[in-house]
Design an enzyme around this catalytic site. Structure first.
Site, mmCIF file in Angstrom:
data_model
loop_
_atom_site.group_PDB
_atom_site.id
_atom_site.type_symbol
_atom_site.label_atom_id
_atom_site.label_comp_id
_atom_site.label_asym_id
_atom_site.label_seq_id
_atom_site.Cartn_x
_atom_site.Cartn_y
_atom_site.Cartn_z
ATOM 1 N N ASN A 62 -14.185 -36.190 -27.418
ATOM 2 C CA ASN A 62 -13.060 -35.248 -27.505
ATOM 3 C C ASN A 62 -12.894 -34.450 -26.211
ATOM 4 O OD1 ASN A 62 -12.628 -35.852 -30.294
ATOM 5 N ND2 ASN A 62 -14.425 -34.612 -30.759
ATOM 6 N N GLU A 101 -4.293 -27.764 -39.929
ATOM 7 C CA GLU A 101 -4.673 -28.053 -38.541
ATOM 8 C C GLU A 101 -3.434 -28.397 -37.734
ATOM 9 O OE1 GLU A 101 -7.726 -31.086 -38.401
ATOM 10 O OE2 GLU A 101 -8.766 -30.162 -40.087
ATOM 11 N N ASP A 145 -5.968 -24.406 -37.445
ATOM 12 C CA ASP A 145 -7.091 -24.860 -36.623
ATOM 13 C C ASP A 145 -6.518 -25.698 -35.474
ATOM 14 O OD1 ASP A 145 -9.273 -26.039 -35.468
ATOM 15 O OD2 ASP A 145 -10.196 -26.693 -37.348
ATOM 16 N N HIS A 200 -7.919 -29.788 -31.943
ATOM 17 C CA HIS A 200 -7.533 -30.970 -31.159
ATOM 18 C C HIS A 200 -6.181 -30.794 -30.468
ATOM 19 C CE1 HIS A 200 -10.925 -33.368 -32.561
ATOM 20 N NE2 HIS A 200 -10.767 -32.711 -33.700
ATOM 21 N N LYS A 259 -13.960 -29.194 -27.230
ATOM 22 C CA LYS A 259 -13.243 -30.469 -27.078
ATOM 23 C C LYS A 259 -12.543 -30.463 -25.713
ATOM 24 C CE LYS A 259 -13.205 -30.683 -32.080
ATOM 25 N NZ LYS A 259 -14.479 -31.386 -32.256
HETATM 26 C C1 LIG Z 1 -10.474 -29.951 -36.704
HETATM 27 C C2 LIG Z 1 -11.821 -29.429 -36.340
HETATM 28 N N1 LIG Z 1 -12.131 -28.157 -36.629
HETATM 29 C C3 LIG Z 1 -13.333 -27.647 -36.318
HETATM 30 C C4 LIG Z 1 -14.290 -28.391 -35.699
HETATM 31 C C5 LIG Z 1 -15.630 -27.797 -35.394
HETATM 32 O O1 LIG Z 1 -15.714 -27.436 -34.065
HETATM 33 P P1 LIG Z 1 -17.147 -27.417 -33.331
HETATM 34 O O2 LIG Z 1 -17.449 -28.830 -32.971
HETATM 35 O O3 LIG Z 1 -16.941 -26.524 -32.162
HETATM 36 O O4 LIG Z 1 -18.113 -26.863 -34.323
HETATM 37 C C6 LIG Z 1 -13.998 -29.718 -35.347
HETATM 38 C C7 LIG Z 1 -14.981 -30.551 -34.596
HETATM 39 O O5 LIG Z 1 -15.775 -31.229 -35.010
HETATM 40 C C8 LIG Z 1 -12.749 -30.252 -35.710
HETATM 41 O O6 LIG Z 1 -12.458 -31.530 -35.446
#
Ligand SMILES: Cc1ncc(COP(=O)(O)O)c(C=O)c1O
Length: 420
Positions: free
Chosen positions: A45, A177, A206, A209, A240
């Site tokens: 990512n 998201e 969220d 991405h 990411k």
């Molecule tokens: C949509 C989404 N939210 C949250 C996370 C969590 O983020 P992190 O990897 O910083 O814990 C991820 C990653 O795995 C994700 O893809």
């Protein structure tokens, strides 16, 4: 006890649902080394290829020299060091919000925030394809949880009517998201905003991405849609496109002050290393620069190439294609159906991000295709249950700005050769 795990592990293996760690003996990048072999990496990512960028490395090293390695305590005890505050100021400015708060991971940001926002007798309405961190956080909050079918605005509206009728006066939180992590499609943000306004609900987005990928200077979907001040809670991760590690929440001063007082994953956890905050700050500064924007546009060039090649190779059925020129607007048909059937031919969804899900269906077949690609020199992960629904296993191809045209071309040819 041991026997019990043995049986469970055997069951996982026979369903092709077992997972294994593999050692990577190199930094992240378009090529990585696994077991002595160089593989072209389509699994990361690190969309802008910042994880090993010299600007970020130098910022981290300078911060280590000044602040040391560990933060020493939780932020509220003695762990708030200048790099954390600098990063939060710049993040808020970049995202167009009043304030920001950083967490040790995106997972921790979700787990701390949702239970701080809602509690028993409040309602959380969650998109069916939300990330595990959001699901776990919603469960942990103790609020009443309803899931709406992916991007289905009509169903969400009926959930909102129900929540307002049955739980009058309670808080209602919609969680979704910007870009869905295993499907790569986007939320219909403007329509979600209209619904949240009509029903006086809160909206949490969220942007994991989307930041670094979508919108001018990679500010994400809320900024792209001119909704920076209207999305109540903008969560994201630094891990990411920003190439480092840690999570964040951006929003109003009051929201951030409340999270400082109530988000347990923030309060009861040692602060992230200050050097990581310094590196993340360098990443945001880079993204805000003309050079950063150039890198983001290069990523989109690579995304377009991947899409064109996968299309021309005709490796599977597509959902109706959207014109890429629309991508600046970022709108999807609400309620659009995705294919999660047991189709044995790989299927590809429409790209609206750097994530290309090549739907295979069967878990064994997905593993076989991933293994065949690995034999040809490509790392593409097979994503299976419980990350996605049973029978909707897929290869998740991620494109980065550092991929060369040749890398993409040769991956697509290998997919064509190895597709049933
Ligand atoms: C949509 C989404 N939210 C949250 C996370 C969590 O983020 P992190 O990897 O910083 O814990 C991820 C990653 O795995 C994700 O893809």
């Amino acid at each position: 006890m041991q026997d019990l795990f043995e049986e469970q592990l055997k069951a996982l293996r026979s369903a092709s649902l077992d997972r294994h760690l593999r050692e990577i003996a190199s930094s992240q990048g378009p090529q990585i080394e696994i077991a002595g072999r160089r593989l072209i990496n389509f699994s990361s990512n690190d969309y802008l290829s910042l994880a090993n960028d010299s600007r970020l490395r130098e910022a981290a090293i300078a911060a280590i020299n000044e602040f040391g390695v560990g933060a020493g305590a939780s932020r509220l005890i003695s762990g708030t060091q200048s790099p954390h505050l600098r990063l939060e100021r710049v993040l808020a400015e970049w995202k167009g919000t009043e304030a920001a708060l950083c967490f040790s991971s995106g997972y921790a940001a979700a787990l701390g925030s949702i239970p701080a926002l809602v509690t028993k007798n409040d309602v959380v309405l969650l998109d069916k394809l939300c990330h595990a961190s959001l699901i776990d956080a919603a469960k942990l909050s103790g609020a009443i949880l309803r899931v709406f079918p992916h991007n289905n605005l009509r169903k969400l509206e009926s959930h909102l009517e129900w929540a307002r009728r049955e739980y009058a006066g309670r808080r209602v939180l919609i969680v979704t998201e910007s870009v869905f992590s295993m499907d790569g499609d986007r939320a219909p943000l403007r329509e979600l905003f209209e619904l949240k306004k009509r029903f006086d609900a809160l909206l949490m987005l969220d942007e994991a991405h989307a930041v670094g990928v979508i919108g001018l200077h990679g500010r994400g979907l809320a900024a792209e849609e001119n909704l920076s001040n209207d999305v109540d809670v903008q969560m994201g991760t630094l891990s990411k496109a920003l190439g480092t590690s840690g999570g964040y929440v951006c929003g109003s001063h009051d929201l951030i002050e409340w999270l400082i007082n109530r988000a347990r994953s923030f309060i009861y956890s040692t602060a992230p290393p200050p050097a990581i905050a310094a590196a993340a700050l360098a990443a945001v500064n880079f993204l805000s620069s003309p050079e950063g924007e150039e890198r983001r546009l290069l990523l989109w060039k690579r995304i377009r190439l991947m899409r064109e090649l996968l299309l021309s190779l005709d490796v599977g059925r597509w959902t109706p294609a959207r014109d890429l020129s629309e991508l600046g607007v970022g709108r999807l048909d609400a309620g659009s159906k995705r294919s999660t059937s047991n189709a044995q031919r790989p299927t590809l969804n429409v790209p609206t991000s750097a994530i290309f899900p090549l739907l295979v269906g069967d878990e064994h077949a997905a593993l076989d295709l991933a293994a065949a690609l690995k034999d040809e020199g490509f790392l593409v992960p097979a994503i299976r249950y419980p990350t996605v629904a049973k029978g909707s296993a897929r290869l998740r191809i991620t494109v980065t700005a550092a991929h060369e045209e040749d890398h993409i071309q040769s991956l697509c040819e290998a997919i064509k050769r190895n597709s049933p």
